[in-house]
Design a protein around this motif. Structure first.
Motif, PDB file in Angstrom:
ATOM      1  N   VAL A 170       0.078 -21.247  -2.465  1.00  0.00           N
ATOM      2  CA  VAL A 170      -1.007 -20.283  -2.673  1.00  0.00           C
ATOM      3  C   VAL A 170      -0.714 -19.010  -1.869  1.00  0.00           C
ATOM      4  O   VAL A 170      -1.595 -18.384  -1.313  1.00  0.00           O
ATOM      5  CB  VAL A 170      -2.395 -20.877  -2.305  1.00  0.00           C
ATOM      6  N   SER A 171       0.571 -18.642  -1.836  1.00  0.00           N
ATOM      7  CA  SER A 171       1.007 -17.482  -1.061  1.00  0.00           C
ATOM      8  C   SER A 171       1.251 -16.274  -1.965  1.00  0.00           C
ATOM      9  O   SER A 171       2.135 -16.319  -2.832  1.00  0.00           O
ATOM     10  CB  SER A 171       2.303 -17.825  -0.307  1.00  0.00           C
ATOM     11  N   PRO A 172       0.508 -15.179  -1.781  1.00  0.00           N
ATOM     12  CA  PRO A 172       0.744 -13.966  -2.579  1.00  0.00           C
ATOM     13  C   PRO A 172       2.175 -13.441  -2.426  1.00  0.00           C
ATOM     14  O   PRO A 172       2.754 -12.920  -3.374  1.00  0.00           O
ATOM     15  CB  PRO A 172      -0.268 -12.965  -2.019  1.00  0.00           C
ATOM     16  N   GLN A 173       2.736 -13.614  -1.215  1.00  0.00           N
ATOM     17  CA  GLN A 173       4.105 -13.131  -0.981  1.00  0.00           C
ATOM     18  C   GLN A 173       5.120 -13.964  -1.758  1.00  0.00           C
ATOM     19  O   GLN A 173       6.029 -13.421  -2.386  1.00  0.00           O
ATOM     20  CB  GLN A 173       4.429 -13.164   0.523  1.00  0.00           C
ATOM     21  N   GLU A 179      12.542 -10.131   4.105  1.00  0.00           N
ATOM     22  CA  GLU A 179      12.418  -9.546   5.448  1.00  0.00           C
ATOM     23  C   GLU A 179      11.021  -9.004   5.735  1.00  0.00           C
ATOM     24  O   GLU A 179      10.810  -8.290   6.699  1.00  0.00           O
ATOM     25  CB  GLU A 179      13.428  -8.389   5.591  1.00  0.00           C
ATOM     26  N   LEU A 180      10.070  -9.297   4.856  1.00  0.00           N
ATOM     27  CA  LEU A 180       8.719  -8.721   4.978  1.00  0.00           C
ATOM     28  C   LEU A 180       7.941  -9.320   6.138  1.00  0.00           C
ATOM     29  O   LEU A 180       7.424 -10.423   6.033  1.00  0.00           O
ATOM     30  CB  LEU A 180       7.924  -8.974   3.699  1.00  0.00           C
ATOM     31  N   LYS A 181       7.878  -8.598   7.238  1.00  0.00           N
ATOM     32  CA  LYS A 181       6.993  -9.024   8.338  1.00  0.00           C
ATOM     33  C   LYS A 181       6.906  -7.925   9.380  1.00  0.00           C
ATOM     34  O   LYS A 181       7.724  -7.019   9.411  1.00  0.00           O
ATOM     35  CB  LYS A 181       7.467 -10.348   8.960  1.00  0.00           C
ATOM     36  N   GLY A 182       5.889  -8.032  10.180  1.00  0.00           N
ATOM     37  CA  GLY A 182       5.753  -7.113  11.314  1.00  0.00           C
ATOM     38  C   GLY A 182       5.474  -5.675  10.944  1.00  0.00           C
ATOM     39  O   GLY A 182       4.942  -5.360   9.880  1.00  0.00           O
ATOM     40  N   LYS A 183       5.900  -4.777  11.843  1.00  0.00           N
ATOM     41  CA  LYS A 183       5.579  -3.350  11.723  1.00  0.00           C
ATOM     42  C   LYS A 183       6.232  -2.694  10.511  1.00  0.00           C
ATOM     43  O   LYS A 183       5.748  -1.701  10.001  1.00  0.00           O
ATOM     44  CB  LYS A 183       6.036  -2.614  12.996  1.00  0.00           C
ATOM     45  N   GLU A 184       7.349  -3.254  10.073  1.00  0.00           N
ATOM     46  CA  GLU A 184       8.096  -2.659   8.965  1.00  0.00           C
ATOM     47  C   GLU A 184       7.510  -2.989   7.585  1.00  0.00           C
ATOM     48  O   GLU A 184       8.036  -2.547   6.578  1.00  0.00           O
ATOM     49  CB  GLU A 184       9.557  -3.174   9.000  1.00  0.00           C
ATOM     50  N   LEU A 215      -0.024  -7.580  -3.506  1.00  0.00           N
ATOM     51  CA  LEU A 215       0.389  -8.020  -2.173  1.00  0.00           C
ATOM     52  C   LEU A 215       0.243  -6.868  -1.187  1.00  0.00           C
ATOM     53  O   LEU A 215      -0.263  -7.035  -0.075  1.00  0.00           O
ATOM     54  CB  LEU A 215       1.842  -8.524  -2.206  1.00  0.00           C
ATOM     55  N   CYS A 216       0.653  -5.683  -1.623  1.00  0.00           N
ATOM     56  CA  CYS A 216       0.567  -4.490  -0.782  1.00  0.00           C
ATOM     57  C   CYS A 216      -0.899  -4.183  -0.443  1.00  0.00           C
ATOM     58  O   CYS A 216      -1.223  -3.868   0.695  1.00  0.00           O
ATOM     59  CB  CYS A 216       1.182  -3.319  -1.545  1.00  0.00           C
ATOM     60  N   ALA A 217      -1.782  -4.320  -1.434  1.00  0.00           N
ATOM     61  CA  ALA A 217      -3.208  -4.041  -1.240  1.00  0.00           C
ATOM     62  C   ALA A 217      -3.826  -5.002  -0.223  1.00  0.00           C
ATOM     63  O   ALA A 217      -4.716  -4.622   0.548  1.00  0.00           O
ATOM     64  CB  ALA A 217      -3.944  -4.127  -2.571  1.00  0.00           C
ATOM     65  N   LEU A 218      -3.356  -6.241  -0.206  1.00  0.00           N
ATOM     66  CA  LEU A 218      -3.856  -7.248   0.748  1.00  0.00           C
ATOM     67  C   LEU A 218      -3.577  -6.847   2.190  1.00  0.00           C
ATOM     68  O   LEU A 218      -4.326  -7.169   3.101  1.00  0.00           O
ATOM     69  CB  LEU A 218      -3.201  -8.608   0.494  1.00  0.00           C
ATOM     70  N   HIS A 219      -2.451  -6.145   2.382  1.00  0.00           N
ATOM     71  CA  HIS A 219      -2.048  -5.754   3.742  1.00  0.00           C
ATOM     72  C   HIS A 219      -2.433  -4.319   4.063  1.00  0.00           C
ATOM     73  O   HIS A 219      -2.080  -3.806   5.107  1.00  0.00           O
ATOM     74  CB  HIS A 219      -0.532  -5.927   3.898  1.00  0.00           C
ATOM     75  N   GLY A 220      -3.114  -3.668   3.104  1.00  0.00           N
ATOM     76  CA  GLY A 220      -3.436  -2.256   3.277  1.00  0.00           C
ATOM     77  C   GLY A 220      -4.462  -1.996   4.343  1.00  0.00           C
ATOM     78  O   GLY A 220      -5.074  -2.832   4.920  1.00  0.00           O
TER      79      GLY A 220
END
Length: 199
Positions: free
Chosen positions: A65-68, A129-134, A194-199
């Motif tokens: 159930v992971s959007p990523q 590599e999606l994590k953290g500040k980047e 996915l981007c919107a979830l982290h926005g």
């Protein structure tokens, strides 16, 4: 006495963990159902929800159930379909009975699809590599590459407009390229979500 108390509290803790685990796993629906429902719901945000669901439901275990992971698997499916379509077209371009104009359109399209494959590959590499500040920066790169791949596929589709090709081959090729473009469009929609979830 203290030792006996420690053993007793240890067993009590173990017992409570066991009870908690069995009750939560019993209360939850089957894992496959939850994953499949998650995919179905997420696919509603795409332009081609039925294609989205049919292409991803068999990967429900990997997605969870992971959007990523959903976006990652969607990109993987898009890449695999683009590669197989490109290989099919390369084979057709070397076949008998094709006019020079048809062969030209095929070769142009294979070139466009090759660029699309590059963009999708880069996106998949970055997705890992999606994590953290980047995160935001990497998501921008991924969106740019997947949008580029979609443009390449659309350009390829346009190459088969009008009377460039005969009926049967044109229908097969155009159908395959449209499928590739629709899958990439879906992947882009899931990446945007996915981007919107982290926005």
């Amino acid at each position: 006495m203290e030792g006996a108390y420690n053993i007793h509290s240890h067993f009590l803790t173990l017992f409570l963990i066991l009870v908690a685990f069995t009750s939560t796993s019993a209360a939850r629906p089957a894992v496959g159902e939850t994953n499949t429902e998650f995919i179905r719901t997420s696919c509603k945000s795409t332009t081609y929800p039925n294609l989205c669901f049919s292409s991803l439901s068999s990967r429900s275990t990997a997605i969870g159930v992971s959007p990523q992971l959903l976006a990652h698997e969607s990109l993987t499916v898009s890449l695999e379909t683009t590669q197989s379509t490109s290989a099919m077209m390369l084979k057709l371009a070397h076949g008998q009975g094709m006019t020079p104009r048809e062969v030209g359109a095929m070769r142009d399209c294979v070139e466009e699809l090759s660029d699309a494959v590059d963009g999708l590959r880069k996106s998949l590499g970055e997705m890992k590599e999606l994590k953290g500040k980047e995160f935001g920066l990497k998501m921008n790169d991924i969106e740019t590459w997947v949008s580029g791949a979609l443009t390449d596929e659309d350009t390829c589709t346009e190459g088969f407009g009008g009377k460039v090709m005969n009926g049967k081959v044109k229908k097969v090729v155009r159908g395959k390229i449209l499928e590739v473009a629709h899958m990439t469009s879906n992947a882009l929609a899931l990446i945007n979500s996915l981007c919107a979830l982290h926005g």
